[in-house]
Enzyme design. Structure first.
Site, PDB file in Angstrom:
ATOM      1  N   CYS A  52      31.629  84.668  29.956  1.00  0.00           N
ATOM      2  CA  CYS A  52      31.246  83.333  30.413  1.00  0.00           C
ATOM      3  C   CYS A  52      29.750  83.341  30.688  1.00  0.00           C
ATOM      4  O   CYS A  52      29.279  84.127  31.513  1.00  0.00           O
ATOM      5  CB  CYS A  52      32.024  82.974  31.674  1.00  0.00           C
ATOM      6  SG  CYS A  52      31.484  81.463  32.515  1.00  0.00           S
ATOM      7  N   HIS A  79      32.744  79.042  24.759  1.00  0.00           N
ATOM      8  CA  HIS A  79      33.662  78.043  24.219  1.00  0.00           C
ATOM      9  C   HIS A  79      33.194  77.498  22.866  1.00  0.00           C
ATOM     10  O   HIS A  79      34.016  77.114  22.026  1.00  0.00           O
ATOM     11  CB  HIS A  79      33.783  76.851  25.182  1.00  0.00           C
ATOM     12  CG  HIS A  79      34.700  77.073  26.340  1.00  0.00           C
ATOM     13  ND1 HIS A  79      34.316  77.770  27.457  1.00  0.00           N
ATOM     14  CD2 HIS A  79      35.987  76.686  26.554  1.00  0.00           C
ATOM     15  CE1 HIS A  79      35.322  77.796  28.321  1.00  0.00           C
ATOM     16  NE2 HIS A  79      36.347  77.148  27.799  1.00  0.00           N
ATOM     17  N   CYS A 132      27.491  78.951  25.014  1.00  0.00           N
ATOM     18  CA  CYS A 132      28.697  79.011  25.847  1.00  0.00           C
ATOM     19  C   CYS A 132      29.778  79.619  24.970  1.00  0.00           C
ATOM     20  O   CYS A 132      29.882  79.270  23.789  1.00  0.00           O
ATOM     21  CB  CYS A 132      29.094  77.610  26.321  1.00  0.00           C
ATOM     22  SG  CYS A 132      30.722  77.517  27.121  1.00  0.00           S
ATOM     23  N   ASP A 176      36.989  85.015  31.973  1.00  0.00           N
ATOM     24  CA  ASP A 176      36.306  83.728  31.774  1.00  0.00           C
ATOM     25  C   ASP A 176      36.954  82.718  32.705  1.00  0.00           C
ATOM     26  O   ASP A 176      38.025  82.964  33.274  1.00  0.00           O
ATOM     27  CB  ASP A 176      36.438  83.283  30.309  1.00  0.00           C
ATOM     28  CG  ASP A 176      35.505  82.127  29.941  1.00  0.00           C
ATOM     29  OD1 ASP A 176      34.695  81.705  30.794  1.00  0.00           O
ATOM     30  OD2 ASP A 176      35.589  81.641  28.800  1.00  0.00           O
ATOM     31  N   SER A 177      36.309  81.560  32.843  1.00  0.00           N
ATOM     32  CA  SER A 177      36.915  80.487  33.620  1.00  0.00           C
ATOM     33  C   SER A 177      37.974  79.755  32.799  1.00  0.00           C
ATOM     34  O   SER A 177      38.868  79.111  33.348  1.00  0.00           O
ATOM     35  CB  SER A 177      35.853  79.488  34.091  1.00  0.00           C
ATOM     36  OG  SER A 177      35.235  78.869  32.973  1.00  0.00           O
ATOM     37  N   GLU A 225      38.594  73.599  24.873  1.00  0.00           N
ATOM     38  CA  GLU A 225      39.846  73.852  25.595  1.00  0.00           C
ATOM     39  C   GLU A 225      40.981  73.042  24.971  1.00  0.00           C
ATOM     40  O   GLU A 225      42.090  73.540  24.766  1.00  0.00           O
ATOM     41  CB  GLU A 225      39.675  73.473  27.073  1.00  0.00           C
ATOM     42  CG  GLU A 225      38.760  74.393  27.859  1.00  0.00           C
ATOM     43  CD  GLU A 225      39.481  75.606  28.420  1.00  0.00           C
ATOM     44  OE1 GLU A 225      40.708  75.536  28.649  1.00  0.00           O
ATOM     45  OE2 GLU A 225      38.818  76.646  28.618  1.00  0.00           O
TER      46      GLU A 225
END
Length: 262
Positions: A74, A184, A182, A10-11, A151
């Site tokens: 991602c 996240h 997403c 993932d980023s 994050e």
């Protein structure tokens, strides 16, 4: 029998939500989690640069570790890199796509898609809506703010519910199912529930991904390993707030964060 190891890429740290589903379904699988924080967020990269970075990073770990399968955890990357990776590498490559189909099947009032701006604008996403939700009212919210919130949450920062409420305002009262488009966003599941209310069902891709990984490992005759289990984590640059982030990874059983630049 040697360990069975998969690579999750993932980023940022959003793929942790997918890791939890994979760990629950496949507790015998070792995991290398790699995130390209040097280029975070991927939604702001040119497509060619994104594809090149993912290919280089994935290739490094395939060549240096005994990787049986790769998960591109991602949504933004998955919509553009999968063809290149599947053409180059012989091992299975699993991507992440917004759970439009199951959301549409459960919705009566309407479907909300919460994703990054890049995912919201991708033709791939609009094709999913045409194919699986053409008879439903689909409202889309493209946001990078929620990515940053997730994050920060893993680094011990409280989520600002007022800001979250403002971002999700277009969906309130208009939907009964929301797609967390997403990886996240499942990390913010509790906060999103507080804002949208308990009448809105939240759907993500984690369970479907874990089932797909299980199927592909079985199809490749990769069986339970008897080797020592390990969860390793790498990033491409020194992570912001390393100690707080390390605590979150440690709670999940990961090793110390190592830096592996491109």
């Amino acid at each position: 029998m040697p360990e069975t190891r998969i690579l999750m890429f993932d980023s940022g740290v959003g793929g942790i939500s997918v890791f939890k589903d994979i760990k629950a379904r496949l507790p015998w699988v070792s995991v290398t989690y790699a995130f390209d924080n040097q280029a975070y967020p991927y939604g702001e990269l040119a497509q060619d640069e994104l594809v090149d970075r993912v290919e280089q990073y994935v290739q490094h770990f395939i060549e240096t570790q005994s990787i049986s399968l790769v998960v591109i955890a991602c949504n933004t990357a998955s919509t553009v890199v999968l063809p290149r990776l599947r053409e180059k590498f012989s091992i299975p490559i699993v991507g992440v796509v917004p759970a439009i189909k199951p959301a549409s099947q459960r919705a009566n009032l309407g479907v909300g898609l919460i994703a990054t701006p890049a995912t919201v604008t991708r033709e791939y996403t609009h094709d999913l809506i045409k194919d699986f939700a053409k008879d439903k009212d689909v409202k889309m919210v493209g946001t990078t703010e929620l990515v940053d919130m997730a994050e920060q949450k893993l680094r011990g920062v409280d989520v600002d519910l007022a800001v979250l409420d403002q971002v999700l305002q277009p969906l309130k009262g208009n939907i009964d199912v929301a797609v967390l488009g997403c990886t996240h966003f499942p990390l913010l599941r509790n906060e999103i529930c507080q804002v949208l209310g308990n009448d809105v069902t939240l759907v993500d891709s984690g369970d479907a991904i874990s089932r797909r990984v299980e199927f592909l490992l079985n199809e490749s005759s990769i069986t339970h390993s008897n080797g020592d289990l390990s969860y390793d984590v790498f990033c491409s640059a020194e992570p912001y707030s390393r100690s707080a982030l390390q605590s979150s990874f440690t709670e999940l059983g990961f090793s110390l964060i190592k830096i592996q630049p491109l």
